[in-house]
Design a protein around this motif. Structure first.
Motif, PDB file in Angstrom:
ATOM      1  N   UNK A  39       0.823  -1.211   0.000  1.00 33.37           N
ATOM      2  CA  UNK A  39       0.000   0.000   0.000  1.00 33.37           C
ATOM      3  C   UNK A  39       0.856   1.260   0.000  1.00 33.37           C
ATOM      4  N   UNK A  40       1.352   1.630  -1.173  1.00 33.67           N
ATOM      5  CA  UNK A  40       2.039   2.913  -1.311  1.00 33.67           C
ATOM      6  C   UNK A  40       0.966   3.989  -1.440  1.00 33.67           C
ATOM      7  N   UNK A  41       1.164   5.103  -0.736  1.00 34.33           N
ATOM      8  CA  UNK A  41       0.007   5.955  -0.519  1.00 34.33           C
ATOM      9  C   UNK A  41       0.397   7.280   0.132  1.00 34.33           C
ATOM     10  N   UNK A 142       8.908   9.296  -4.660  1.00 35.50           N
ATOM     11  CA  UNK A 142       9.279  10.276  -3.648  1.00 35.50           C
ATOM     12  C   UNK A 142       8.568   9.913  -2.339  1.00 35.50           C
ATOM     13  N   UNK A 143       9.325   9.988  -1.234  1.00 31.53           N
ATOM     14  CA  UNK A 143       8.775   9.589   0.054  1.00 31.53           C
ATOM     15  C   UNK A 143       9.250  10.539   1.140  1.00 31.53           C
ATOM     16  N   UNK A 144       8.366  10.832   2.074  1.00 29.53           N
ATOM     17  CA  UNK A 144       8.739  11.703   3.185  1.00 29.53           C
ATOM     18  C   UNK A 144       7.549  11.982   4.073  1.00 29.53           C
ATOM     19  N   UNK A 156       4.513   8.110   0.205  1.00 33.08           N
ATOM     20  CA  UNK A 156       5.592   7.396  -0.477  1.00 33.08           C
ATOM     21  C   UNK A 156       5.125   7.010  -1.869  1.00 33.08           C
ATOM     22  N   UNK A 157       6.067   6.826  -2.774  1.00 29.94           N
ATOM     23  CA  UNK A 157       5.805   6.561  -4.190  1.00 29.94           C
ATOM     24  C   UNK A 157       4.945   7.683  -4.800  1.00 29.94           C
ATOM     25  N   UNK A 193      -1.272  18.334  -5.808  1.00 32.53           N
ATOM     26  CA  UNK A 193       0.188  18.470  -5.905  1.00 32.53           C
ATOM     27  C   UNK A 193       0.842  17.366  -6.734  1.00 32.53           C
ATOM     28  N   UNK A 194       0.079  16.378  -7.123  1.00 30.85           N
ATOM     29  CA  UNK A 194       0.637  15.294  -7.938  1.00 30.85           C
ATOM     30  C   UNK A 194       0.215  13.913  -7.498  1.00 30.85           C
ATOM     31  N   UNK A 195       0.096  13.731  -6.174  1.00 30.54           N
ATOM     32  CA  UNK A 195      -0.403  12.480  -5.643  1.00 30.54           C
ATOM     33  C   UNK A 195       0.458  11.274  -5.960  1.00 30.54           C
ATOM     34  N   UNK A 196      -0.154  10.117  -5.837  1.00 28.64           N
ATOM     35  CA  UNK A 196       0.482   8.830  -6.117  1.00 28.64           C
ATOM     36  C   UNK A 196       0.904   8.778  -7.583  1.00 28.64           C
ATOM     37  N   UNK A 197       2.135   8.381  -7.849  1.00 31.87           N
ATOM     38  CA  UNK A 197       2.637   8.367  -9.219  1.00 31.87           C
ATOM     39  C   UNK A 197       1.839   7.410 -10.104  1.00 31.87           C
TER      40      UNK A 197
END
Length: 339
Positions: A39-41, A142-144, A156-157, A193-197
């Motif tokens: 679950x990248x999110x 990108x993750x943070x 993340x992602x 802002x872009x969200x999940x890739x």
């Protein structure tokens, strides 16, 4: 057919490749079990300083993300566990908080026993507003994360590194909003802002009370999930609006039980205003008016309802038997005769 020596060269390459894959798989098992959700999110955990209520909200390009990421208990705290998810962090984190640990102490204990800490992302807010967040160094870019007063946003992602700062800004700028709307504003900002890739698929919103009550079944203020939808945040907002309407319906029903008809009418009107397309809300508003002696006004509301769905007329016939419709027999005939 290849020469004999070429055959053995090819075989050696295949064996070497298989050994490399086996080694890679063994290493992966050290940090990630095959049954863990992927679950990248992006998510937010927060506590409302005014009410004490706590929330966790999430969106992802993953089916039914709320069943893996979001955890909460009234009077205890909320947890978001994501990236390569260790689902046990949810119930175990809450148990640690309940035992008296702070958010940071609970997070430290969870990570200390997890070989996969480098691929985990976890955020916790406890009932006192303490915040703890971890973004593993091997989470997919990108993750943070970013913390603020009694909240944390994490992702993340993502498409880019502006997602979680945008969430923090939106949450802080919407301080006048109720907590559910405020955390949804943060999710909306992440998407802008872009969200999940990878895109979007599901979302969830959980809000629990700041203090546990003697009725734990009522301590989840909001518990909504969108499992699979091309625009999950839009659908989540629609569901929240619908819940607000039904909250008024429930308050109206309670007022009827107490024979407080003025309050019942106000609550049913508020429900109808919040979700005017819903026939049931208009119907019970009409029944309440009839019970107050305002049969003419009730008939005006009931006529289009009966035309749209005749089963409401059949239901009306059954209400006097259980005391939910207290009009006279003559008035009941007038209502049922509406064409």
């Amino acid at each position: 057919m290849p020469p004999f020596s070429s055959f053995f060269s090819l075989r050696r390459l295949l064996v070497a490749g298989a050994l490399l894959l086996t080694a890679a798989a063994a290493h992966a098992q050290q940090v990630y079990a095959y049954h863990d959700p992927f679950a990248h999110t992006f998510s937010i955990v927060a506590r409302d300083a005014k009410t004490g209520d706590m929330a966790v909200a999430v969106q992802s390009h993953w089916f039914s993300v709320g069943t893996a990421v979001s955890w909460g208990e009234a009077g205890v705290g909320v947890v978001a566990t994501q990236s390569f998810v260790n689902k046990s962090f949810g119930p175990r984190g809450l148990a640690l908080l309940k035992s008296g640990k702070t958010a940071q102490q609970a997070l430290d204990e969870l990570l200390a026993t997890d070989d996969g800490r480098d691929v985990r992302q976890v955020a916790i807010v406890d009932s006192k507003g303490n915040v703890a967040t971890h973004t593993g160094k091997k989470c997919v870019d990108m993750a943070g994360h970013q913390q603020g007063p009694q909240f944390s946003v994490q992702a993340n992602m993502m498409l880019n590194a502006t997602v979680w700062p945008a969430m923090a800004t939106a949450y802080e700028q919407n301080a006048a909003q109720p907590l559910p709307e405020r955390v949804l504003a943060a999710l909306d900002a992440a998407q802008v802002a872009g969200g999940d890739i990878r895109g979007r698929q599901s979302a969830a919103l959980l809000v629990v009370r700041g203090q546990a009550s003697n009725a734990p079944w009522d301590d989840r203020v909001v518990d909504l999930r969108v499992e699979d939808n091309p625009a999950p945040l839009k659908e989540l907002r629609r569901l929240l609006q619908l819940q607000r309407a039904y909250d008024h319906m429930n308050a109206g029903d309670l007022a009827v039980e107490k024979n407080d008809m003025p309050t019942a009418v106000r609550e049913y009107q508020a429900a109808e205003k919040a979700f005017p397309q819903n026939l049931e809300m208009r119907y019970w508003h009409a029944i309440t008016l009839a019970n107050k002696g305002q049969v003419a006004e009730a008939k005006k509301l009931l006529l289009p309802i009966f035309k749209q769905e005749p089963n409401w007329r059949t239901l009306t016939e059954r209400l006097p038997k259980v005391g939910l419709l207290t009009v006279s027999e003559a008035e009941l005939k007038q209502i049922l005769a509406l064409k």
